[in-house]
Design a protein around this motif. Structure first.
Motif, PDB file in Angstrom:
ATOM      1  N   LEU A 161      -9.908  -6.837 -25.069  1.00 50.73           N
ATOM      2  CA  LEU A 161     -10.708  -5.987 -24.190  1.00 50.73           C
ATOM      3  C   LEU A 161     -10.851  -6.588 -22.799  1.00 50.73           C
ATOM      4  O   LEU A 161     -10.817  -5.864 -21.798  1.00 50.73           O
ATOM      5  CB  LEU A 161     -12.089  -5.751 -24.807  1.00 50.73           C
ATOM      6  N   VAL A 162     -11.013  -7.902 -22.711  1.00 51.21           N
ATOM      7  CA  VAL A 162     -11.085  -8.555 -21.407  1.00 51.21           C
ATOM      8  C   VAL A 162      -9.759  -8.402 -20.663  1.00 51.21           C
ATOM      9  O   VAL A 162      -9.725  -8.123 -19.456  1.00 51.21           O
ATOM     10  CB  VAL A 162     -11.459 -10.045 -21.558  1.00 51.21           C
ATOM     11  N   LYS A 163      -8.651  -8.563 -21.388  1.00 56.52           N
ATOM     12  CA  LYS A 163      -7.334  -8.369 -20.786  1.00 56.52           C
ATOM     13  C   LYS A 163      -7.178  -6.937 -20.290  1.00 56.52           C
ATOM     14  O   LYS A 163      -6.679  -6.696 -19.180  1.00 56.52           O
ATOM     15  CB  LYS A 163      -6.248  -8.693 -21.817  1.00 56.52           C
ATOM     16  N   ALA A 164      -7.634  -5.973 -21.096  1.00 62.03           N
ATOM     17  CA  ALA A 164      -7.549  -4.563 -20.700  1.00 62.03           C
ATOM     18  C   ALA A 164      -8.404  -4.295 -19.469  1.00 62.03           C
ATOM     19  O   ALA A 164      -8.012  -3.544 -18.572  1.00 62.03           O
ATOM     20  CB  ALA A 164      -7.996  -3.673 -21.858  1.00 62.03           C
ATOM     21  N   ARG A 165      -9.585  -4.916 -19.427  1.00 60.42           N
ATOM     22  CA  ARG A 165     -10.469  -4.733 -18.274  1.00 60.42           C
ATOM     23  C   ARG A 165      -9.794  -5.197 -16.992  1.00 60.42           C
ATOM     24  O   ARG A 165      -9.908  -4.551 -15.947  1.00 60.42           O
ATOM     25  CB  ARG A 165     -11.762  -5.510 -18.504  1.00 60.42           C
ATOM     26  N   ARG A 166      -9.087  -6.330 -17.063  1.00 59.60           N
ATOM     27  CA  ARG A 166      -8.402  -6.843 -15.881  1.00 59.60           C
ATOM     28  C   ARG A 166      -7.272  -5.913 -15.444  1.00 59.60           C
ATOM     29  O   ARG A 166      -7.071  -5.691 -14.247  1.00 59.60           O
ATOM     30  CB  ARG A 166      -7.867  -8.237 -16.170  1.00 59.60           C
ATOM     31  N   VAL A 167      -6.534  -5.376 -16.419  1.00 59.92           N
ATOM     32  CA  VAL A 167      -5.441  -4.461 -16.088  1.00 59.92           C
ATOM     33  C   VAL A 167      -5.988  -3.188 -15.460  1.00 59.92           C
ATOM     34  O   VAL A 167      -5.463  -2.696 -14.455  1.00 59.92           O
ATOM     35  CB  VAL A 167      -4.598  -4.146 -17.337  1.00 59.92           C
ATOM     36  N   ARG A 200       4.175  -1.396 -15.608  1.00 62.98           N
ATOM     37  CA  ARG A 200       4.608  -1.803 -16.949  1.00 62.98           C
ATOM     38  C   ARG A 200       3.451  -2.345 -17.774  1.00 62.98           C
ATOM     39  O   ARG A 200       3.350  -2.065 -18.974  1.00 62.98           O
ATOM     40  CB  ARG A 200       5.716  -2.857 -16.825  1.00 62.98           C
ATOM     41  N   GLN A 201       2.558  -3.127 -17.135  1.00 55.80           N
ATOM     42  CA  GLN A 201       1.406  -3.657 -17.860  1.00 55.80           C
ATOM     43  C   GLN A 201       0.510  -2.531 -18.367  1.00 55.80           C
ATOM     44  O   GLN A 201       0.034  -2.576 -19.509  1.00 55.80           O
ATOM     45  CB  GLN A 201       0.594  -4.577 -16.949  1.00 55.80           C
ATOM     46  N   PHE A 202       0.293  -1.526 -17.526  1.00 57.06           N
ATOM     47  CA  PHE A 202      -0.600  -0.430 -17.900  1.00 57.06           C
ATOM     48  C   PHE A 202      -0.018   0.382 -19.048  1.00 57.06           C
ATOM     49  O   PHE A 202      -0.711   0.707 -20.018  1.00 57.06           O
ATOM     50  CB  PHE A 202      -0.852   0.463 -16.679  1.00 57.06           C
ATOM     51  N   ILE A 203       1.267   0.698 -18.941  1.00 57.31           N
ATOM     52  CA  ILE A 203       1.922   1.464 -20.010  1.00 57.31           C
ATOM     53  C   ILE A 203       1.955   0.650 -21.301  1.00 57.31           C
ATOM     54  O   ILE A 203       1.709   1.175 -22.398  1.00 57.31           O
ATOM     55  CB  ILE A 203       3.347   1.868 -19.588  1.00 57.31           C
ATOM     56  N   GLY A 204       2.261  -0.652 -21.174  1.00 58.02           N
ATOM     57  CA  GLY A 204       2.270  -1.505 -22.355  1.00 58.02           C
ATOM     58  C   GLY A 204       0.909  -1.593 -23.011  1.00 58.02           C
ATOM     59  O   GLY A 204       0.795  -1.648 -24.243  1.00 58.02           O
ATOM     60  N   PRO A 262       0.830  -1.203   0.000  1.00 54.18           N
ATOM     61  CA  PRO A 262       0.000   0.000   0.000  1.00 54.18           C
ATOM     62  C   PRO A 262       0.866   1.255   0.000  1.00 54.18           C
ATOM     63  O   PRO A 262       1.828   1.365   0.752  1.00 54.18           O
ATOM     64  CB  PRO A 262      -0.794  -0.117   1.307  1.00 54.18           C
ATOM     65  N   GLY A 263       0.541   2.191  -0.887  1.00 51.87           N
ATOM     66  CA  GLY A 263       1.289   3.435  -0.966  1.00 51.87           C
ATOM     67  C   GLY A 263       2.354   3.434  -2.043  1.00 51.87           C
ATOM     68  O   GLY A 263       2.931   4.475  -2.331  1.00 51.87           O
ATOM     69  N   GLU A 264       2.625   2.280  -2.667  1.00 49.19           N
ATOM     70  CA  GLU A 264       3.610   2.209  -3.746  1.00 49.19           C
ATOM     71  C   GLU A 264       2.979   1.504  -4.935  1.00 49.19           C
ATOM     72  O   GLU A 264       2.461   0.399  -4.800  1.00 49.19           O
ATOM     73  CB  GLU A 264       4.858   1.451  -3.299  1.00 49.19           C
ATOM     74  N   LEU A 265       3.013   2.135  -6.088  1.00 47.53           N
ATOM     75  CA  LEU A 265       2.457   1.531  -7.292  1.00 47.53           C
ATOM     76  C   LEU A 265       3.303   0.337  -7.698  1.00 47.53           C
ATOM     77  O   LEU A 265       4.522   0.444  -7.847  1.00 47.53           O
ATOM     78  CB  LEU A 265       2.423   2.559  -8.428  1.00 47.53           C
ATOM     79  N   ASP A 266       2.656  -0.811  -7.846  1.00 43.73           N
ATOM     80  CA  ASP A 266       3.356  -2.032  -8.215  1.00 43.73           C
ATOM     81  C   ASP A 266       4.062  -1.861  -9.559  1.00 43.73           C
ATOM     82  O   ASP A 266       3.462  -1.399 -10.535  1.00 43.73           O
ATOM     83  CB  ASP A 266       2.354  -3.178  -8.286  1.00 43.73           C
ATOM     84  N   GLN A 267       5.345  -2.229  -9.616  1.00 38.83           N
ATOM     85  CA  GLN A 267       6.136  -2.010 -10.826  1.00 38.83           C
ATOM     86  C   GLN A 267       5.638  -2.851 -11.990  1.00 38.83           C
ATOM     87  O   GLN A 267       5.606  -2.381 -13.138  1.00 38.83           O
ATOM     88  CB  GLN A 267       7.611  -2.309 -10.541  1.00 38.83           C
ATOM     89  N   ILE A 287      -1.506   0.771 -22.935  1.00 38.79           N
ATOM     90  CA  ILE A 287      -1.835   2.043 -23.583  1.00 38.79           C
ATOM     91  C   ILE A 287      -1.017   2.245 -24.860  1.00 38.79           C
ATOM     92  O   ILE A 287      -1.550   2.658 -25.896  1.00 38.79           O
ATOM     93  CB  ILE A 287      -1.576   3.223 -22.617  1.00 38.79           C
ATOM     94  N   ASN A 288       0.275   1.944 -24.784  1.00 41.20           N
ATOM     95  CA  ASN A 288       1.162   2.225 -25.919  1.00 41.20           C
ATOM     96  C   ASN A 288       1.284   1.071 -26.908  1.00 41.20           C
ATOM     97  O   ASN A 288       1.841   1.254 -27.994  1.00 41.20           O
ATOM     98  CB  ASN A 288       2.570   2.578 -25.416  1.00 41.20           C
ATOM     99  N   GLY A 289       0.771  -0.109 -26.517  1.00 42.25           N
ATOM    100  CA  GLY A 289       1.006  -1.277 -27.349  1.00 42.25           C
ATOM    101  C   GLY A 289      -0.241  -1.914 -27.897  1.00 42.25           C
ATOM    102  O   GLY A 289      -0.828  -1.455 -28.881  1.00 42.25           O
ATOM    103  N   TRP A 290      -0.714  -2.970 -27.201  1.00 45.41           N
ATOM    104  CA  TRP A 290      -1.716  -3.830 -27.806  1.00 45.41           C
ATOM    105  C   TRP A 290      -3.139  -3.303 -27.774  1.00 45.41           C
ATOM    106  O   TRP A 290      -3.957  -3.651 -28.630  1.00 45.41           O
ATOM    107  CB  TRP A 290      -1.678  -5.216 -27.156  1.00 45.41           C
ATOM    108  N   LEU A 291      -3.500  -2.417 -26.838  1.00 40.19           N
ATOM    109  CA  LEU A 291      -4.885  -1.968 -26.758  1.00 40.19           C
ATOM    110  C   LEU A 291      -5.335  -1.177 -27.989  1.00 40.19           C
ATOM    111  O   LEU A 291      -6.425  -1.424 -28.510  1.00 40.19           O
ATOM    112  CB  LEU A 291      -5.114  -1.162 -25.483  1.00 40.19           C
TER     113      LEU A 291
END
Length: 221
Positions: free
Chosen positions: A168-174, A139-143, A130-135, A145-149
């Motif tokens: 879309l299901v994969k994006a929903r989970r992320v 990376r999954q979120f940036i990937g 808690p308090g630290e964004l999981d690394q 937005i910039n990659g497969w979505l």
């Protein structure tokens, strides 16, 4: 409202203005999911406790863990958590399916002397602080937005609906994982937001937000 850990103490990294958190683990709770018939959800219940040996919990030279050291220490718990999960699976039938299912319904929680959550560990070695964004999540979120979505639109234009739905299901989970992470950061960060304000930002009620946030991941669709 969920309970978030206060900072034991703060320091600044040498050569930067960045604040660093310090933690002092006291025990490890091994939790299992117990169905809640009234709510129709699973709830975490502690089935075992391991007391942290202070000399092993402290970084070399004394003092408390910083975030990086706590994450490494928490990751080392994963093998013991898997052993715990497999013991549960053996009470049913020793098959790969039961073993995998048991992995999804256990977690280890590192707590301080006041019982507040410092880190959550899953069988695959995932650590949430808690308090630290999981690394990995970063990376999954940036990937995404910039990659497969963005390619999903092309899949729809090509009438490749199966691939589009999978993306879309994969994006929903992320996105759901990111939502859970940011809610924790907002309510348990350096300048915590009131739970009611977090709920307003999420366009829901505090009660509904509490139910969603405290339910085990991936158990309810």
């Amino acid at each position: 409202m969920p309970c978030f850990p206060p900072l034991e103490r703060l320091g600044r990294r040498e050569g930067s203005g960045e604040l660093t958190r310090f933690y002092r683990p006291d025990r490890i709770d091994y939790d299992i999911v117990v169905p809640d018939a009234e709510r129709g959800l699973g709830q975490w219940t502690t089935a075992g406790v391991e007391v942290v040996n202070p000399p092993q919990a402290l970084i070399e030279g004394g003092g408390s863990f910083n975030g990086e050291a706590l994450r490494a220490y928490a990751s080392s718990i994963a093998p013991r958590l898997r052993d715990f999960a497999e013991q549960l699976a053996n009470h049913q039938t020793d098959t790969s399916a039961h073993r995998y299912a048991s992995y999804q319904t256990v977690r280890a929680v590192v707590r301080d002397a006041q019982g507040l959550l410092l880190a959550e560990v899953r069988c695959d070695g995932t650590v949430t602080i808690p308090g630290e964004l999981d690394q990995d999540l970063r990376r999954q979120f940036i990937g995404m937005i910039n990659g497969w979505l963005p390619m999903t639109i092309r899949e729809v234009d090509r009438s490749s609906y199966e691939n589009a739905l999978t993306s879309l299901v994969k994006a929903r989970r992320v996105v759901d994982a990111m939502l859970r992470e940011v809610v924790g950061l907002a309510a348990g960060g350096l300048d915590p937001m009131p739970w009611e304000k977090v709920a307003t930002a999420m366009q829901t009620t505090p009660v509904a937000l509490d139910s969603w946030y405290t339910s085990p991941d991936n158990l309810v669709n």
